[in-house]
Write an enzyme that holds these catalytic residues in place. Structure first.
Site, PDB file in Angstrom:
ATOM      1  N   HIS A  52       1.969   2.975  -3.202  1.00  0.00           N
ATOM      2  CA  HIS A  52       0.900   3.654  -3.843  1.00  0.00           C
ATOM      3  C   HIS A  52       1.211   5.184  -4.102  1.00  0.00           C
ATOM      4  O   HIS A  52       0.919   5.881  -5.188  1.00  0.00           O
ATOM      5  CB  HIS A  52      -0.505   3.499  -3.550  1.00  0.00           C
TER       6      HIS A  52
ATOM      7  N   GLN B 230       0.886  -1.115  -0.013  1.00  0.00           N
ATOM      8  CA  GLN B 230      -0.125  -0.169  -0.082  1.00  0.00           C
ATOM      9  C   GLN B 230       0.745   0.945  -0.004  1.00  0.00           C
ATOM     10  O   GLN B 230       0.509   2.039  -0.723  1.00  0.00           O
ATOM     11  CB  GLN B 230      -0.868  -0.060   1.232  1.00  0.00           C
TER      12      GLN B 230
ATOM     13  N   GLU C 221      -9.747   0.354   4.503  1.00  0.00           N
ATOM     14  CA  GLU C 221     -10.265   0.000   3.389  1.00  0.00           C
ATOM     15  C   GLU C 221      -9.931  -1.403   2.925  1.00  0.00           C
ATOM     16  O   GLU C 221     -10.765  -2.250   2.550  1.00  0.00           O
ATOM     17  CB  GLU C 221      -9.396   1.010   2.114  1.00  0.00           C
ATOM     18  N   HIS C 222      -8.468  -1.695   3.509  1.00  0.00           N
ATOM     19  CA  HIS C 222      -8.196  -3.267   3.118  1.00  0.00           C
ATOM     20  C   HIS C 222      -7.710  -3.882   4.572  1.00  0.00           C
ATOM     21  O   HIS C 222      -7.145  -3.122   5.195  1.00  0.00           O
ATOM     22  CB  HIS C 222      -6.839  -3.276   2.321  1.00  0.00           C
TER      23      HIS C 222
ATOM     24  N   ASP D 181      -6.101  -6.675  -5.236  1.00  0.00           N
ATOM     25  CA  ASP D 181      -6.136  -5.777  -6.330  1.00  0.00           C
ATOM     26  C   ASP D 181      -6.020  -5.952  -8.054  1.00  0.00           C
ATOM     27  O   ASP D 181      -6.686  -5.207  -8.636  1.00  0.00           O
ATOM     28  CB  ASP D 181      -4.498  -5.140  -6.380  1.00  0.00           C
TER      29      ASP D 181
ATOM     30  N   HIS E 108     -54.023  14.713  -1.367  1.00  0.00           N
ATOM     31  CA  HIS E 108     -53.546  13.334  -1.141  1.00  0.00           C
ATOM     32  C   HIS E 108     -54.742  12.446  -0.658  1.00  0.00           C
ATOM     33  O   HIS E 108     -55.123  11.532  -1.370  1.00  0.00           O
ATOM     34  CB  HIS E 108     -52.539  13.231  -0.208  1.00  0.00           C
TER      35      HIS E 108
END
Lengths: 435, 435
Positions: free
Chosen positions: A262, A259, A327-328, A361, A420
């Site tokens: 990235h 990670q 996230e992961h 991934d 209504h």
């Protein structure tokens, strides 16, 4: 040096809170710039898109060059080496198989009042996928965005992928073709998002825009939300690994680095119940950083945002993990399955030491577009459902209306919405007349 | 006078496009005001909320008065007349029964490579529901927001409902209690949205905010999106009725008025294949407007935004309906079911002349929080899924990693993400060593 925390530190709670709210993105106010770009594209269409592309991507194009031609795609795709083509095809087929299981069911039933109720799912007509950046653009992201859309049954799919200085990644074009994308535009940034949301002379507008991007793309997506659907506002990537001492520290180290490499703003956190193991992993990270190609990115990420958290036991690991809502989440523990079952908030879980996050991934099957920045508390990774919507269905018989209509009339009157009530009353009166 | 269009008008397409893009909301730039309010609430918490409530709702409260006490709720609920209580209870039970069918399924399977894959759904921890305004606030909206959250399994549910000048609607409090809401705060506007998103000393922050509101609430929801989840950015309500000549014009007229009476910005459109019937409905609307309580709202809505569109045939009706992508679509035609089956974009469909849209507002079962302003092209009404999120699951065995890992490594290298590849390679090397 990454942060080291231990559950028995006096200020553990305060330190953990600080970790949770660590600021990883700059505050640069891109919003005003993005508002101007969107207005410009709405007003001037192609002309604005072409000028902005010349400015930001250093590409002088004509309107007829905005999209790759079929011949240009063929030529680029022909350059893809066979091993990469085969890997991409395997990935596409596995991602497709996973996402086909997400197709939702329609429903229709008659209840005890005689009312026929139900719903029906349908695909959006057109979707636009944003794929960031030139040679560094990721073919895997094309698959992860386009295949769910294709499985959903989206009729028209386009990609916007900037090609700064004219550089395009052949694998991105191959991935587009493998996943049924009709058109690939060589544009990016807020101008690409605006063009997809509002349309230009050349670019047809879409109904939904998905895909990651930089701060400009994120701000543009937020602004066009409502005009079109969007998937999420993505931030920098992150991983949390929960590991016990019964692991090879080097495996965990490369997982954390996968990670960190990235983005300098990416965050990698290890939670372990063994302080010595935590130190061993940190040492293994340092060793790997000596030779890693992207050490200039992964190093600062690990130094500025990395963390090793030593917990009392795995119950505390789960509790902290849910506060992070990663996230992961990789779980490399003896009882990985039992721990996974207790987790409430995570985008994706990778269970057991043989499941490095990188599998997810590329090739596992589940989507890699996942909720970042603790948004797994309330949102999910990209799926087939993001490209579909549900229409609810109701059909009353006269008998059903007689059974439940009076209550609707009562509530309408209580809300001072007379018409209504009258719309129900007019029909009930007919029934009474006929009876 | 509403717009009358006919398919054989020379400029039909242009006129229909104009109808489609009619501007119904003012451009008043509330965004800057809302940004300031949100910043103020983040900085000063309760103090800011209390000041803003004093300013906008003319209510001087202490922090301990932000929420209704249990006793206050009991006292208010005791005032609810029995008929209204019974109607609300019937509505709650029908809405619950419908939404319980939306609960999604978890999945787990092993594929041919030996990879274990799946997903698991879970509820958000806490949700906050926004209920607009004082005495005119709608108990039905409480049920429609809170029951899906309750069915999803949300652990903590709160409501923010402003009570301008101290006026509260007892039915709103009853609806809150019927649908498992823990706390009702007497605050509204952007300050309520900010308080729910970021928390204050008194108000615990939530993970998801849903519910309708004015332009300030909508702008605030857009700004806090990402910090929390939101349902949608709602605009004024709208209805499209497709009706053939085989209908009582008065029934269709009250159906059109049942949207028009919500808001001067609401829009009611009739599509019919019979010009004479269209005229008859317009005449019936005018007749009803003579006596309707809310004629001061419904009249301007019908005059400014109403439309009667005469089409060649029902195939054209469906085509135009999909371009409108209506929030509510009522189909009162001989072949209502067949026409409904052809519609691709609508929030909710009411099939047949015995199904007035008002049934869906209160008691049918489906949700009445629906996508407005053509957003049914890409989004759905509120549902149980809005209060849940999906975690994807993957578990590799050594054999599965050996089968699909090399392709992941190839793709990682092609994307210049070395550590991704290494995280797979480290494990594959172990296998090779052991073999």
């Amino acid at each position: 040096m990454p942060v080291f925390l231990s559950h028995d530190d006096a200020d553990f709670d305060a330190q953990f809170e600080a970790l949770l709210h660590m600021k990883r993105e700059s505050d640069a106010d891109v919003d005003a710039v993005v508002a101007d770009i969107i207005a410009d594209v709405r007003n001037r269409g192609d002309a604005a898109v072409l000028e902005l592309t010349a400015k930001f991507d250093r590409m002088e194009l004509g309107a007829d060059q905005l999209a790759f031609t079929s011949e240009e795609m063929d030529a680029a795709i022909a350059q893809v080496p066979e091993a990469e083509r085969a890997a991409l095809e395997l990935a596409a087929s596995r991602i497709r198989a996973y996402h086909e299981r997400q197709l939702p069911q329609d429903a229709r039933w008659t209840d005890e009042a005689g009312a026929e109720l139900g719903w029906r799912w349908s695909a959006v007509d057109a979707a636009g996928l944003y794929v960031p950046g030139g040679l560094a653009s990721y073919p895997s992201s094309v698959l992860m965005n386009a295949i769910p859309a294709q499985v959903a049954g989206v009729r028209r799919l386009c990609i916007c992928a900037p090609t700064p200085d004219g550089l395009a990644n052949p694998l991105v074009l191959l991935a587009a073709r493998l996943s049924g994308v009709d058109t690939v535009y060589r544009i990016g940034g807020a101008q690409a998002v605006a063009a997809m949301a509002y349309g230009t002379q050349t670019i047809q507008r879409v109904d939904k825009i998905t895909g990651p991007g930089n701060a400009f793309v994120a701000a543009a997506k937020r602004r066009v939300f409502g005009q079109v659907g969007i998937d999420m506002i993505a931030g920098p990537s992150e991983i949390l690994v929960i590991a016990d001492a019964n692991n090879d520290p080097d495996w965990i180290a490369v997982d954390l680095l996968s990670q960190a490499e990235h983005d300098e703003s990416a965050q990698s956190i290890l939670i372990t119940d063994d302080a010595g193991f935590g130190q061993a992993v940190a040492a293994a990270v340092d060793a790997r950083l000596q030779t890693l190609e992207r050490a200039h990115i992964a190093g600062p990420s690990w130094r500025d945002f990395g963390a090793v958290v030593v917990v009392r036991d795995m119950a505390q690991a789960v509790e902290l993990s849910d506060r992070i809502a990663p996230e992961h989440l990789e779980i490399a523990c003896d009882d990985a399955e039992g721990i996974a079952a207790k987790v409430r908030h995570a985008g994706a879980i990778f269970i057991g030491a043989w499941t490095p996050e990188a599998i997810g991934d590329y090739i596992g099957g589940p989507n890699h577009v996942l909720p970042t920045a603790r948004s797994a508390r309330f949102s999910s990774g990209l799926s087939v459902l993001d490209f579909m919507k549900r229409t609810t269905l109701a059909r009353m018989t006269p008998e059903a209306l007689a059974a439940i209509g009076p209550a609707a009339e009562t509530l309408a009157i209580s809300e001072s919405l007379e018409a209504h009530g009258l719309s129900v009353r007019a029909r009930l009166d007919r029934l009474n007349t006929e009876a």
